[in-house]
Design an enzyme around this catalytic site. Structure first.
Site, PDB file in Angstrom:
ATOM      1  N   LYS A  84       6.179  17.823  20.237  1.00  0.00           N
ATOM      2  CA  LYS A  84       7.366  18.432  19.630  1.00  0.00           C
ATOM      3  C   LYS A  84       8.221  17.353  18.981  1.00  0.00           C
ATOM      4  CE  LYS A  84       6.745  22.721  21.111  1.00  0.00           C
ATOM      5  NZ  LYS A  84       5.290  22.543  21.293  1.00  0.00           N
ATOM      6  N   CYS A  85       9.063  17.800  18.060  1.00  0.00           N
ATOM      7  CA  CYS A  85      10.012  16.910  17.397  1.00  0.00           C
ATOM      8  C   CYS A  85      10.776  16.107  18.445  1.00  0.00           C
ATOM      9  CB  CYS A  85      10.985  17.747  16.560  1.00  0.00           C
ATOM     10  SG  CYS A  85      12.252  16.814  15.740  1.00  0.00           S
ATOM     11  N   PRO A  86      10.992  14.801  18.296  1.00  0.00           N
ATOM     12  CA  PRO A  86      10.678  13.950  17.142  1.00  0.00           C
ATOM     13  C   PRO A  86       9.350  13.203  17.250  1.00  0.00           C
ATOM     14  CG  PRO A  86      12.086  12.739  18.620  1.00  0.00           C
ATOM     15  CD  PRO A  86      11.759  14.039  19.297  1.00  0.00           C
TER      16      PRO A  86
ATOM     17  N   ASP B 182       3.944  21.574  15.585  1.00  0.00           N
ATOM     18  CA  ASP B 182       5.383  21.752  15.774  1.00  0.00           C
ATOM     19  C   ASP B 182       5.934  22.553  14.590  1.00  0.00           C
ATOM     20  OD1 ASP B 182       7.972  21.478  16.684  1.00  0.00           O
ATOM     21  OD2 ASP B 182       8.272  19.548  15.704  1.00  0.00           O
TER      22      ASP B 182
END
Lengths: 158, 89
Positions: free
Chosen positions: B26-28, B53
């Site tokens: 997932k981000c980042p 994502d």
């Protein structure tokens, strides 16, 4: 591989959710090749703490050492804290949903060369000395922060 | 969805390519991994990133614009995204 420019974050909060936002932005900026400075003041310092230490401290400082979260893996949430259940619940959700958690984000930020400044005045107020905080920090004051902020393209207060 | 940003698709050019699997991250994290990969490859080479994502397709365009690289292709469909980035500098 560089965007150039600098990003400066003032991390005032010691809450899990806000720290998560701060470290995500810091990592994103570092990944884009920007120089990143994080200035930790007041509650933000609790994210940089080692485990608590009482030796050689005054009564007030021992009380603070006991009251404040000792480390980035023990910070509270700003909402839905529920006496400590909240952070555990969010930790569980983040693990299940494969979201990188704070201790790893902090380690990554250090690896990627994010400059972390600990505010000396806040440390003094909170009864923290350099042995209470993790390695690899820069110790400074407002001038150090402002020098970096003045040449930043992005400045944030978290 | 298939978008091609360069006049000649990269797969016709026999450019050295690095595969990067960011599936499940997932981000980042995809951007963080990508930045590390960009340092590993030479100028003129490409990285192929696989990610699922939801923010990835938007983020990758911003990342490429910020860092001055080139996004060769971005293919879907969501949630499986594959982006090919060419290192320009």
């Amino acid at each position: 591989v560089s965007a150039g420019g600098r990003t400066t974050l003032m991390v005032h909060s010691g809450d899990l959710d806000r720290l998560f936002a701060a470290f995500s932005v810091a990592l994103g900026a570092a990944a884009a090749g920007m120089e990143v400075t994080m200035y930790f003041t007041f509650w933000g310092l609790t994210a940089l703490r080692r485990r608590r230490r009482f030796a050689g401290k005054s009564f007030a400082d021992r009380l603070l050492a006991w009251m404040l979260p000792d480390g980035i893996d023990r910070v509270p949430t700003s909402r839905m804290h529920l006496g400590g259940l909240g952070p555990r619940f969010f930790g569980l959700l983040m693990r299940r949903r494969n979201v990188t958690q704070l201790p790893e984000l902090l380690a990554l930020a250090q690896q990627m060369g994010v400059k972390m400044i600990a505010c000396e005045t806040s440390m003094h107020v909170m009864g923290l000395d350099r042995n209470d905080l993790i390695d690899g920090l820069v110790y400074g004051g407002v001038a150090t922060y402002l020098a970096d902020a003045a040449e930043s393209k992005v400045t944030l207060l978290v | 969805m298939f978008m091609c940003y360069s006049p000649i698709p990269h797969f016709l050019l026999f450019v050295p390519n690095l595969e990067l699997d960011c599936t499940g991250l997932k981000c980042p994290m995809p951007i963080v991994r990508l930045s590390r990969a960009m340092k590993e490859i030479e100028v003129g080479d490409t990285v192929t990133v696989h990610a699922d994502d939801a923010a990835f397709p938007v983020d990758i365009e911003s990342f490429v614009r910020m860092t001055g690289q080139r996004l060769e292709t971005l293919t879907g469909p969501a949630p499986r995204h594959t982006a090919v980035i060419l290192r320009l500098k």
